[in-house]
Scaffold this motif. Structure first.
Motif, PDB file in Angstrom:
ATOM      1  N   LEU A 536       0.814  -1.216   0.000  1.00 14.05           N
ATOM      2  CA  LEU A 536       0.000   0.000   0.000  1.00 14.05           C
ATOM      3  C   LEU A 536       0.851   1.270   0.000  1.00 14.05           C
ATOM      4  O   LEU A 536       0.355   2.348  -0.323  1.00 14.05           O
ATOM      5  CB  LEU A 536      -0.950   0.002   1.197  1.00 14.05           C
ATOM      6  CG  LEU A 536      -2.031  -1.085   1.171  1.00 14.05           C
ATOM      7  CD1 LEU A 536      -2.876  -1.025   2.430  1.00 14.05           C
ATOM      8  CD2 LEU A 536      -2.916  -0.959  -0.065  1.00 14.05           C
ATOM      9  N   ARG A 539       5.741   2.341  -4.442  1.00  8.29           N
ATOM     10  CA  ARG A 539       5.594   3.204  -5.622  1.00  8.29           C
ATOM     11  C   ARG A 539       5.705   2.322  -6.862  1.00  8.29           C
ATOM     12  O   ARG A 539       6.811   2.041  -7.333  1.00  8.29           O
ATOM     13  CB  ARG A 539       6.663   4.292  -5.632  1.00  8.29           C
ATOM     14  CG  ARG A 539       6.531   5.259  -4.463  1.00  8.29           C
ATOM     15  CD  ARG A 539       7.725   6.187  -4.406  1.00  8.29           C
ATOM     16  NE  ARG A 539       7.577   7.120  -3.294  1.00  8.29           N
ATOM     17  CZ  ARG A 539       7.182   8.380  -3.421  1.00  8.29           C
ATOM     18  NH1 ARG A 539       6.871   8.843  -4.626  1.00  8.29           N
ATOM     19  NH2 ARG A 539       7.076   9.174  -2.379  1.00  8.29           N
ATOM     20  N   TYR A 566      -2.235   5.345   3.940  1.00  7.31           N
ATOM     21  CA  TYR A 566      -2.963   4.347   3.145  1.00  7.31           C
ATOM     22  C   TYR A 566      -4.102   5.002   2.358  1.00  7.31           C
ATOM     23  O   TYR A 566      -4.372   4.630   1.211  1.00  7.31           O
ATOM     24  CB  TYR A 566      -3.547   3.268   4.049  1.00  7.31           C
ATOM     25  CG  TYR A 566      -2.566   2.218   4.509  1.00  7.31           C
ATOM     26  CD1 TYR A 566      -1.264   2.163   4.027  1.00  7.31           C
ATOM     27  CD2 TYR A 566      -2.947   1.249   5.438  1.00  7.31           C
ATOM     28  CE1 TYR A 566      -0.379   1.194   4.458  1.00  7.31           C
ATOM     29  CE2 TYR A 566      -2.074   0.277   5.880  1.00  7.31           C
ATOM     30  CZ  TYR A 566      -0.785   0.256   5.396  1.00  7.31           C
ATOM     31  OH  TYR A 566       0.089  -0.721   5.812  1.00  7.31           O
ATOM     32  N   LYS A 567      -4.772   5.940   3.011  1.00  9.18           N
ATOM     33  CA  LYS A 567      -5.981   6.507   2.403  1.00  9.18           C
ATOM     34  C   LYS A 567      -5.694   7.581   1.349  1.00  9.18           C
ATOM     35  O   LYS A 567      -6.617   8.080   0.709  1.00  9.18           O
ATOM     36  CB  LYS A 567      -6.889   7.089   3.493  1.00  9.18           C
ATOM     37  CG  LYS A 567      -7.661   6.025   4.265  1.00  9.18           C
ATOM     38  CD  LYS A 567      -8.806   6.659   5.024  1.00  9.18           C
ATOM     39  CE  LYS A 567      -9.711   5.600   5.611  1.00  9.18           C
ATOM     40  NZ  LYS A 567     -10.926   6.167   6.212  1.00  9.18           N
ATOM     41  N   ASP A 569      -5.262   9.146  -1.917  1.00  6.58           N
ATOM     42  CA  ASP A 569      -5.759   8.775  -3.257  1.00  6.58           C
ATOM     43  C   ASP A 569      -6.735   7.598  -3.222  1.00  6.58           C
ATOM     44  O   ASP A 569      -6.954   6.933  -4.241  1.00  6.58           O
ATOM     45  CB  ASP A 569      -4.602   8.419  -4.211  1.00  6.58           C
ATOM     46  CG  ASP A 569      -3.654   9.587  -4.398  1.00  6.58           C
ATOM     47  OD1 ASP A 569      -4.150  10.733  -4.405  1.00  6.58           O
ATOM     48  OD2 ASP A 569      -2.448   9.352  -4.530  1.00  6.58           O
ATOM     49  N   ILE A 570      -7.322   7.314  -2.062  1.00  2.00           N
ATOM     50  CA  ILE A 570      -8.306   6.229  -1.964  1.00  2.00           C
ATOM     51  C   ILE A 570      -9.698   6.777  -2.249  1.00  2.00           C
ATOM     52  O   ILE A 570     -10.117   7.807  -1.714  1.00  2.00           O
ATOM     53  CB  ILE A 570      -8.263   5.564  -0.573  1.00  2.00           C
ATOM     54  CG1 ILE A 570      -6.980   4.742  -0.426  1.00  2.00           C
ATOM     55  CG2 ILE A 570      -9.473   4.672  -0.342  1.00  2.00           C
ATOM     56  CD1 ILE A 570      -6.870   3.553  -1.359  1.00  2.00           C
ATOM     57  N   PHE A 581      -8.365  -1.261   0.599  1.00  2.00           N
ATOM     58  CA  PHE A 581      -7.292  -0.437   0.046  1.00  2.00           C
ATOM     59  C   PHE A 581      -6.491  -1.221  -0.994  1.00  2.00           C
ATOM     60  O   PHE A 581      -6.077  -0.677  -2.016  1.00  2.00           O
ATOM     61  CB  PHE A 581      -6.360   0.044   1.156  1.00  2.00           C
ATOM     62  CG  PHE A 581      -7.040   0.834   2.252  1.00  2.00           C
ATOM     63  CD1 PHE A 581      -8.238   1.503   2.029  1.00  2.00           C
ATOM     64  CD2 PHE A 581      -6.477   0.911   3.519  1.00  2.00           C
ATOM     65  CE1 PHE A 581      -8.862   2.222   3.028  1.00  2.00           C
ATOM     66  CE2 PHE A 581      -7.087   1.626   4.537  1.00  2.00           C
ATOM     67  CZ  PHE A 581      -8.276   2.279   4.292  1.00  2.00           C
ATOM     68  N   PHE A 582      -6.258  -2.495  -0.702  1.00  2.00           N
ATOM     69  CA  PHE A 582      -5.553  -3.366  -1.652  1.00  2.00           C
ATOM     70  C   PHE A 582      -6.309  -3.432  -2.975  1.00  2.00           C
ATOM     71  O   PHE A 582      -5.710  -3.380  -4.048  1.00  2.00           O
ATOM     72  CB  PHE A 582      -5.395  -4.771  -1.065  1.00  2.00           C
ATOM     73  CG  PHE A 582      -4.095  -5.004  -0.358  1.00  2.00           C
ATOM     74  CD1 PHE A 582      -3.116  -5.797  -0.924  1.00  2.00           C
ATOM     75  CD2 PHE A 582      -3.846  -4.438   0.884  1.00  2.00           C
ATOM     76  CE1 PHE A 582      -1.913  -6.024  -0.276  1.00  2.00           C
ATOM     77  CE2 PHE A 582      -2.641  -4.658   1.549  1.00  2.00           C
ATOM     78  CZ  PHE A 582      -1.674  -5.452   0.970  1.00  2.00           C
ATOM     79  N   GLU A 584      -8.405  -1.251  -4.284  1.00  2.84           N
ATOM     80  CA  GLU A 584      -8.337   0.008  -5.025  1.00  2.84           C
ATOM     81  C   GLU A 584      -6.981   0.220  -5.676  1.00  2.84           C
ATOM     82  O   GLU A 584      -6.881   0.601  -6.851  1.00  2.84           O
ATOM     83  CB  GLU A 584      -8.664   1.173  -4.089  1.00  2.84           C
ATOM     84  CG  GLU A 584     -10.135   1.251  -3.727  1.00  2.84           C
ATOM     85  CD  GLU A 584     -10.539   2.664  -3.330  1.00  2.84           C
ATOM     86  OE1 GLU A 584      -9.989   3.616  -3.905  1.00  2.84           O
ATOM     87  OE2 GLU A 584     -11.404   2.788  -2.453  1.00  2.84           O
ATOM     88  N   LYS A 585      -5.923  -0.035  -4.927  1.00  3.49           N
ATOM     89  CA  LYS A 585      -4.587   0.182  -5.496  1.00  3.49           C
ATOM     90  C   LYS A 585      -4.320  -0.795  -6.634  1.00  3.49           C
ATOM     91  O   LYS A 585      -3.755  -0.421  -7.669  1.00  3.49           O
ATOM     92  CB  LYS A 585      -3.509   0.040  -4.422  1.00  3.49           C
ATOM     93  CG  LYS A 585      -2.117   0.321  -4.965  1.00  3.49           C
ATOM     94  CD  LYS A 585      -1.132   0.670  -3.882  1.00  3.49           C
ATOM     95  CE  LYS A 585       0.197   1.089  -4.502  1.00  3.49           C
ATOM     96  NZ  LYS A 585       1.149   1.612  -3.527  1.00  3.49           N
ATOM     97  N   LYS A 588      -5.728   0.021 -10.072  1.00  2.00           N
ATOM     98  CA  LYS A 588      -5.046   1.088 -10.805  1.00  2.00           C
ATOM     99  C   LYS A 588      -3.855   0.584 -11.614  1.00  2.00           C
ATOM    100  O   LYS A 588      -3.376   1.285 -12.508  1.00  2.00           O
ATOM    101  CB  LYS A 588      -4.562   2.163  -9.826  1.00  2.00           C
ATOM    102  CG  LYS A 588      -5.692   2.915  -9.129  1.00  2.00           C
ATOM    103  CD  LYS A 588      -5.137   3.871  -8.081  1.00  2.00           C
ATOM    104  CE  LYS A 588      -6.275   4.581  -7.339  1.00  2.00           C
ATOM    105  NZ  LYS A 588      -5.748   5.461  -6.275  1.00  2.00           N
ATOM    106  N   ILE A 589      -3.383  -0.636 -11.307  1.00  2.00           N
ATOM    107  CA  ILE A 589      -2.135  -1.086 -11.939  1.00  2.00           C
ATOM    108  C   ILE A 589      -2.291  -2.390 -12.724  1.00  2.00           C
ATOM    109  O   ILE A 589      -1.301  -2.991 -13.128  1.00  2.00           O
ATOM    110  CB  ILE A 589      -1.019  -1.263 -10.885  1.00  2.00           C
ATOM    111  CG1 ILE A 589      -1.440  -2.280  -9.803  1.00  2.00           C
ATOM    112  CG2 ILE A 589      -0.643   0.070 -10.253  1.00  2.00           C
ATOM    113  CD1 ILE A 589      -0.342  -2.636  -8.828  1.00  2.00           C
TER     114      ILE A 589
END
Length: 842
Positions: A536, A539, A566-567, A569-570, A581-582, A584-585, A588-589
């Motif tokens: 989280l 980069r 953690y939050k 850009d959440i 959170f996992f 959402e991140k 994005k990738i």
């Protein structure tokens, strides 16, 4: 026949077994054949020569679609159940005829009836419920249309999934048998299934392991040359020169390896007929007729007409003849001890030459045809060996694991690594993974729990194969000791390169993972990069083809600074749960995300925005594990897959459930319906019928967790009601359970004291019931307080009675997605406590 004495018997049944060439591989590995079915008696006779079945009644001749034939099959299965105390056959093998599917078959008129043999195989598998099943057929098998059990026409793959996926984890793959135990090229479809109650076993475990083929030069090195038509090698009757018309000899005698008679420059050496004195050349449709094969390659695909020069690639690499039976057997990995007749080869070899010729004249074509339509023995032997190994594995009980950890002091990382290095082969990977997980003293802090192979496979089996890409990039963001990674090795074994990044916050877990990998050997096409950091906070600039894993499940409440990090850009700031959170991140990738997460994702208000985000990323599958995902962990889980590898967004989603044992495709619009507060995985016509007569969103819900046992007394001014006090339209008095309180000053639940028309329902239950809040009473956190909204009629006794009815209970279970623990009454779930619209208003 006398019954054999057996300890632990391994069993199988075989459908469309022909001469039993393929499933002889199961016999070689100690499996007992309960029953074998074949339409042609002469081929079934060959199975009898090889003593395939213990009982003569096990050889079942006839059309398997007929009731009489099936009755014999099930009678034999029941006989073995009684005699050997088995619950079901271990394996069912089905190799139904491939007419209507083979690219070599140019007469494809109405083949649906013929393809019904495939459906019959599916139906029998469904009834028998073996531990494993193996289907084999031609390359085009899966996409061929059949008339399914439900009388609808659909691709065979879909028929298999719709009928068997509820009970089985299934793997489909088109393979060339030369890579899996044969020495000839034969591209076929293999379908293997593992029953879901076989914990720790996936279809990858029983799928044949890759092996190197032998070239014809290696295979035939001990065979003498045959140069004369009709010649029979004295020491092997099956190694003979099959005769053909002598006018064909010039067509092939000058051919080099790889050449066809149609490549001859001399026109008189090109296959032809002479009609009325005029040369008429034969048609050259496939380009591999009258073709000489290669010495330093695997054998060609063996067809049923391997007896003639005019068939495909039948000419020996250097001799002017078709391959002998023995050569065909070697290419098809058929063992020398396989019998084509009652007599042993040794006895046949001692026959006078004329009797040998008579035998071959009578039997050779049948033998050759049987070989041409067979599964190579080595391939099924490979599968049988894997199944035998899976069934012989001993799963260590949890108490034994704890004892091992104590005995070897495995909570020390150095001791754990040393233990794995020394004892890996003894315990096996599944047990080692469980030992390593339980030895991890940080697992509670990092929420690292062992994901069984069969559970992980539920996601892996539906991942995209990225068929247009030679290399892919994959990320496991909370890898632990690599539970998903071992399955990815199998799934992407055909890729030229897989770059796999594995991240974990726990350095010790990564070190253990490395040791395990050293024991199983990482496939050469995988490059693994180990990264010790917090996903989280990492980069990441890479865009991955796939992100897969089992992120940690815990709410971060104590470390506000870390939570803020953690939050950043959440999208969904309503939750503090790390797994969200996992998600959402990761979204994005990656173009494809596959996670196992808590089931509360489906319905909890804190994940409303997370659900919206997932729906926007082409959610293609949800698997409901319920409480079966993690042993000893009291949490319900689901798995999901999003897939944006194609431009097209799917209008349907696969729902697989270990709770209801279903595997089905449903409309996203139907289960993600905006008229309801969350996803309804099990929505059906019954649900809709009840819903049509209910007015929803009637109540607001309140729960007060402030009142605990330390506040209550045996007697007092105000009664404190708990879940067991709530009956069906009544308050139940319970000795040694009822409790009271004297002061309400500190409790927010006091706002409902003596308030009219307030309804109480137990919180964590899927057996709903309701009662009115009595005078001078409050509730603790095990009871939800429902207060009707403005402009809603008063709640009456009929409403209260209805909440305790079987109809509402059945409806409510669907509304709660058959939850067992994710059942808090909150502002989402209270929506479904609807009042019937045809009830008279007071």
């Amino acid at each position: 026949m006398k019954r054999k004495k057996m300890t632990k018997v391994l069993t199988y049944i075989s459908l469309f077994s022909s001469a039993g060439v393929g499933c002889y591989g199961f016999k070689e590995n100690g499996f007992e054949c309960i029953a074998t079915n074949e339409l042609l008696e002469k081929r079934l006779q060959i199975q009898k020569y090889n003593n395939k079945c213990q009982y003569d009644s096990g050889y079942i001749s006839g059309d398997i679609t007929e009731k009489e034939t099936q009755s014999k099959l099930f009678a034999e299965i029941n006989r073995w159940k009684k005699s050997y105390s088995i619950n079901e056959p271990d394996v069912l093998i089905a190799t139904p005829p491939c007419q209507g599917m083979s690219v070599a078959n140019h007469k494809k008129n109405d083949e649906l009836k013929r393809n019904s043999l495939v459906v019959e195989s599916i139906s029998i598998t469904k009834k028998v419920q073996p531990k494993f099943f193996v289907f084999e057929n031609v390359r085009a098998f899966l996409n061929t249309i059949c008339t399914d059990i439900d009388d609808n026409d659909k691709p065979i793959k879909k028929a298999i999934l719709s009928n068997l996926s509820a009970k089985y984890n299934i793997y489909f793959k088109i393979v060339n048998f030369k890579d899996y135990g044969a020495h000839s090229s034969r591209t076929r479809t293999l379908v293997v299934g593992v029953r879901k109650d076989l914990k720790g076993v996936s279809p990858f475990d029983i799928f044949p392991k890759k092996s190197n083929f032998k070239t014809l030069r290696e295979l035939f090195k001990d065979l003498p040359q045959l140069h004369n038509m009709g010649e029979i090698y004295q020491e092997d009757i099956y190694h003979s020169f099959r005769t053909y018309s002598e006018h064909m000899l010039p067509w092939i005698e000058l051919l080099d390896e790889g050449q066809s008679a149609f490549d001859n420059l001399d026109t008189l050496r090109i296959p032809h007929k002479v009609i009325d004195g005029e040369v008429v050349f034969n048609a050259n449709k496939n380009g591999d007729k009258y073709a000489r094969w290669y010495w330093d390659r695997e054998g060609p695909c063996i067809h049923t007409r391997n007896d003639i020069l005019a068939s495909q690639n039948t000419v020996h690499p250097s001799e002017n003849r078709v391959f002998s039976i023995r050569e065909l057997m070697l290419m098809m990995s058929i063992p020398k001890n396989f019998k084509w007749t009652l007599s042993d080869v040794k006895d046949l070899n001692e026959l006078p030459i004329e009797e040998k010729k008579a035998f071959l004249k009578k039997e050779e074509l049948n033998i050759r045809h049987c070989i041409g339509e067979a599964v190579p023995t080595g391939v099924f032997s490979n599968i049988a060996k894997n199944i035998k190994q899976c069934l012989s594995k001993v799963s260590i009980k949890e108490t034994a694991i704890i004892n091992v950890i104590k005995e070897y002091e495995l909570d020390n990382i150095e001791n754990l690594i040393s233990f794995i290095d020394v004892h890996f082969d003894h315990y096996g990977i599944e047990n080692i993974l469980q030992i390593a997980e339980k030895a991890n003293s940080n697992r509670q802090d990092t929420a690292a729990y062992f994901t069984r192979k069969d559970i992980a496979y539920h996601l892996v089996k539906d991942l995209p194969l990225f068929e247009k890409k030679k290399s892919i990039k994959v990320l496991e963001p909370s890898v632990g000791i690599g539970n998903f990674v071992y399955l990815l090795f199998d799934l992407y074994s055909d890729k030229e390169k897989v770059e796999l990044d594995v991240i974990d916050i726990d350095q010790n877990s990564l070190e253990v993972f490395k040791v395990i990998l050293s024991k199983i050997k990482v496939p050469s096409n995988f490059v693994i990069n180990f990264i010790n950091e917090d996903f989280l906070l990492s980069r990441i600039t890479t865009v991955y083809d796939l992100v897969i894993g089992n992120p940690p499940y815990y709410k971060l409440t104590n470390d506000k600074k870390l939570l803020e990090s953690y939050k950043k850009d959440i999208y969904n700031s309503a939750t503090n749960n790390v797994f969200s959170f996992f998600i959402e991140k990761a979204l994005k990738i990656t173009k494809c995300l596959a996670f196992i997460v808590p089931k509360s994702l489906i319905n909890a208000p804190e994940f409303n925005l997370t659900r919206k985000l997932l729906a926007e990323h082409n959610l293609v599958k949800i698997c409901d594990f319920g409480e079966k995902g993690f042993k000893g962990v009291k949490i319900e889980t689901i798995g999901f897959i999003t897939d944006q590898t194609t431009k097209k967004t799917s209008s349907t989603i696969v729902i697989e459930s270990l709770i209801t044992e279903e595997y089905t495709s449903k409309s996203k619009e139907y289960i993600f319906d905006d008229q309801y507060p969350y996803w309804l995985l099990y929505r059906d016509s019954f649900f809709d019928k009840i819903a049509d007569n209910l007015q929803f969103s009637v109540f607001t819900a309140f729960r007060d967790r402030q009142v605990t046992k330390k506040h209550t007394l045996d007697k007092g001014m105000y009664r404190v009601l708990k879940s067991r006090n709530i009956g069906n339209n009544e308050i139940v008095d319970l000795v040694n359970y009822d409790c009271y309180i004297n002061s309400l000053n500190d409790f927010s639940v006091s706002q409902y004291l003596n308030k009219d028309n307030v309804v109480l329902v137990p919180n964590l239950t899927y057996y709903p019931r309701a009662a009115y809040l009595p005078e001078n009473s409050i509730v603790d956190g095990s009871v939800a307080v429902l207060e009707k909204k403005e402009n809603v009629r008063n709640i009456n006794d009929d409403d209260i009675e209805y909440f305790g009815s079987k109809e509402f209970s059945d409806f409510y279970r669907i509304a709660r997605n058959y939850g067992t623990r994710s059942l808090n009454i909150d502002n989402n779930s209270v929506f479904f406590f609807g009042i019937r619209q045809n009830v008279e208003v007071e």
